[in-house]
Structures are given as C-alpha cells and as structure tokens.
Design an enzyme around this catalytic site. Structure first.
Site, PDB file in Angstrom:
ATOM      1  N   ASP A 116      64.373  26.490 -20.857  1.00 39.33           N
ATOM      2  CA  ASP A 116      63.973  26.074 -19.520  1.00 39.33           C
ATOM      3  C   ASP A 116      64.401  25.617 -18.762  1.00 39.33           C
ATOM      4  O   ASP A 116      64.432  25.893 -17.293  1.00 39.33           O
ATOM      5  CB  ASP A 116      62.731  24.735 -20.083  1.00 39.33           C
ATOM      6  CG  ASP A 116      61.376  25.922 -20.662  1.00 39.33           C
ATOM      7  OD1 ASP A 116      61.363  26.976 -20.182  1.00 39.33           O
ATOM      8  OD2 ASP A 116      60.506  25.087 -21.084  1.00 39.33           O
ATOM      9  N   ASP A 156      60.965  17.001 -12.044  1.00 42.13           N
ATOM     10  CA  ASP A 156      61.269  15.567 -12.290  1.00 42.13           C
ATOM     11  C   ASP A 156      62.180  14.939 -11.271  1.00 42.13           C
ATOM     12  O   ASP A 156      63.415  15.661 -11.508  1.00 42.13           O
ATOM     13  CB  ASP A 156      60.553  14.675 -13.458  1.00 42.13           C
ATOM     14  CG  ASP A 156      61.524  14.922 -14.119  1.00 42.13           C
ATOM     15  OD1 ASP A 156      63.130  15.623 -14.395  1.00 42.13           O
ATOM     16  OD2 ASP A 156      61.105  14.983 -15.721  1.00 42.13           O
ATOM     17  N   ARG A 206      69.433  -3.821 -19.483  1.00 45.67           N
ATOM     18  CA  ARG A 206      68.915  -4.423 -18.354  1.00 45.67           C
ATOM     19  C   ARG A 206      68.306  -3.380 -18.097  1.00 45.67           C
ATOM     20  O   ARG A 206      68.254  -2.611 -17.119  1.00 45.67           O
ATOM     21  CB  ARG A 206      70.452  -5.487 -17.622  1.00 45.67           C
ATOM     22  CG  ARG A 206      71.140  -6.727 -17.983  1.00 45.67           C
ATOM     23  CD  ARG A 206      71.324  -7.135 -17.391  1.00 45.67           C
ATOM     24  NE  ARG A 206      72.667  -6.469 -16.137  1.00 45.67           N
ATOM     25  CZ  ARG A 206      72.614  -6.028 -15.612  1.00 45.67           C
ATOM     26  NH1 ARG A 206      71.467  -6.388 -14.697  1.00 45.67           N
ATOM     27  NH2 ARG A 206      73.447  -5.531 -14.706  1.00 45.67           N
ATOM     28  N   ALA A 242      57.341  18.079 -20.038  1.00 45.23           N
ATOM     29  CA  ALA A 242      59.294  17.297 -20.127  1.00 45.23           C
ATOM     30  C   ALA A 242      59.120  16.009 -20.437  1.00 45.23           C
ATOM     31  O   ALA A 242      57.930  15.231 -21.558  1.00 45.23           O
ATOM     32  CB  ALA A 242      59.608  18.037 -19.190  1.00 45.23           C
ATOM     33  N   GLN A 298      69.887  16.907 -14.116  1.00 45.54           N
ATOM     34  CA  GLN A 298      71.244  17.771 -14.429  1.00 45.54           C
ATOM     35  C   GLN A 298      71.557  17.521 -12.421  1.00 45.54           C
ATOM     36  O   GLN A 298      73.060  17.772 -13.343  1.00 45.54           O
ATOM     37  CB  GLN A 298      70.287  19.415 -14.138  1.00 45.54           C
ATOM     38  CG  GLN A 298      69.767  20.031 -15.175  1.00 45.54           C
ATOM     39  CD  GLN A 298      69.068  21.586 -15.019  1.00 45.54           C
ATOM     40  OE1 GLN A 298      69.078  21.826 -13.844  1.00 45.54           O
ATOM     41  NE2 GLN A 298      68.985  22.719 -15.574  1.00 45.54           N
TER      42      GLN A 298
END
Length: 293
Positions: free
Chosen positions: A77, A152, A162, A193, A252
């Site tokens: 994928d 996304d 933090r 995903a 990516q």
C-alpha cells in the site's frame, strides 16, 4: 468499459530488488500482448540487463504519467500511496499487485495477477475514484510548503514527550483549541490506516467525508469528528519550538512547523482512479484484513 490501453507503466517498491521475478513475469505477459511497457527506475533495477532491451523503456515516474494509459503498481500500500501522489495530476488508472503486508489498496495477489490483468485489459474491471487531500503550510502570509496525501495529513509532536498546542478551524469556524500529541486529518481511504489506530471510524471509500482524529488528547471528551469532504480545514500552531511540531503526509513526507503557521487542508480536485478485478468487494477486504468473523 474502455480497453484502449497501448502503453502500460510498471512502478515498483523503491529499492526492493526481491520483486524482480514478478516484474519479469509482468513484462513478458504485456509485451507478448503487444503492449508497450514503460518501467520506472525502481522497477528497471530489479531486472537482469539481458531483459532490458529495445522493447522495454525506462523513465521517471513523471514521464510515465505523461505517456501511459495504465499503471501497474507492484509492492504494498505504501508504494501505491507514493505512486498515487506522484501521478495525481495525470488521470491515469492504477492497478495494485500486492507484495506487501495489508493490501487494502493493492488487492491483486501475484498468484492470480495474470488472470486478473487479462480481465482488466479486456475491460472487465471495477473502477473506483478516491480523493486526495492537498495540504499547504502558510507562514507570514506565504505558502512555504505544499503536498498531496492519499491517506492522511498529520500534525504531530516531534522528538519530545511534551504535548503540542493548536487550534482547529473548519470553513472558518473554530472547532476547538487543544493540547494533544497531534491530529490526524484522514480521507476515507486513510480511515483504515493511522486514523483507525487512533480510534477513528472506518469510512466507506465512496463517501465524500474527512475525519479528524485527535492523537492522545488531554481532554477526554475530544473525540473523532467526521466532516464534509469539501470543507476547508485550518490548523494554527501555538508552539514556539520549530523542532517540536511537524506535519507529515501519508507517513512519507514531513516538514517542521513554527508558532503561527497555518496548515490549510482541502480536497484535491482530481481524484485517484483505481482499477479492481470485477466483483471487488470492500467489505470482503475489511473482513480479511481486519480478521472479522
């Protein structure tokens, strides 16, 4: 359905030389049927030099987008995500051969790929159109970064325990101001995903919707939110440390964010075209990949 395919591109997983047998089988299959085969540079590296002759052409993925009628993606994928982003402006259908792990997008197995490709090349296929997201980073009124995402766009903390602080706006209206580890802005494709791991809902890929999934929010009532796919989403960073906040597309590509940066996310106009074998069943894929009963 159209069968006017003349030039077929083959794109493979980057720097993976173990898939040469599959690439070689595909090239013999296509050339025997008089298709012009054009390989991307990664796919060409998997083949012996003796096979790379006058009938096979090697070029960049950009040139494949300009010249091919169909592109076969060999890998997982992640390879298809990369290819979809790279070819998103060319309106080229993609077919995925799954040599990865999950295979939500690359849904044809190497064992029956020749039969399935025969059917697809003959016009017997199911076509899906799925949208991408376009993310822009605006700093001091200027766009300094712009990228596509098929799964996304994620704003997240980096190199620190933090939490980060940011505001979320949808179509100019304030949704909330939150402290969390970040936010996942996902397409329906990406809902299986990272967004799924973060507790988000599974969206059917045909939906015109975007899901906002907070990552470990400090406020427990901050839940995933599904909005219209044509919405304009703006995330405003409230963090001074440039090294502490990043934006990542499809896991990516990433870029550092500073205080006051605006991340503007919209639906990209041109969709990704996916060709599946006839009888493609999204729910069957969910049952198999998520191990439902």
């Amino acid at each position: 359905m159209t069968t006017n395919f003349k030039r077929v591109g083959i794109v493979s997983k980057f720097s993976d030389t173990t898939i040469g047998t599959t690439i070689e089988t595909l090239t013999h299959f296509l050339t025997a049927r008089n298709y012009q085969v054009i390989l991307d540079e990664s796919a060409a590296k998997t083949l012996p030099k003796a096979i790379l002759g006058t009938t096979l052409e090697t070029t960049t993925i950009d040139h494949i987008g300009e010249r091919c009628d169909l592109v076969i993606v060999v890998g997982g994928d992640g390879t298809l995500l990369h290819t979809a982003r790279a070819l998103s402006d060319h309106d080229i259908p993609l077919v995925g051969i799954n040599l990865g792990r999950l295979g939500f997008l690359t849904d044809i197995s190497p064992d029956d790929m020749l039969q399935r490709l025969d059917e697809i090349l003959a016009g017997d296929y199911h076509e899906e159109r799925r949208f991408l997201l376009r993310a822009m980073v605006v700093r001091d009124g200027k766009v300094i970064q712009e990228n596509n995402a098929f799964n996304d766009v994620v704003i997240h903390k980096w190199n620190s325990v933090r939490m980060i602080e940011f505001e979320t706006f949808v179509n100019g209206l304030l949704v909330n101001s939150q402290r969390s580890d970040g936010l996942i802005v996902s397409t329906p494709t990406g809902s299986t995903a990272y967004a799924l791991s973060g507790g988000g809902p599974i969206l059917h890929p045909a939906l015109n919707a975007i899901v906002l999934v907070p990552i470990c929010p400090h406020t427990l009532s901050n839940r995933p939110l599904v909005i219209d796919g044509d919405s304009v989403i703006e995330l405003i960073v409230k963090q001074e440390d440039l090294a502490h906040v990043r934006i990542t597309m499809d896991g990516q590509t990433n870029f550092g964010l500073a205080e006051g940066d605006i991340v503007r996310i919209t639906k990209k106009e041109k969709p990704v075209r996916l060709f599946h074998p006839k009888g493609h069943d999204h729910f069957q894929i969910l049952r198999a990949k998520l191990r439902w009963g």
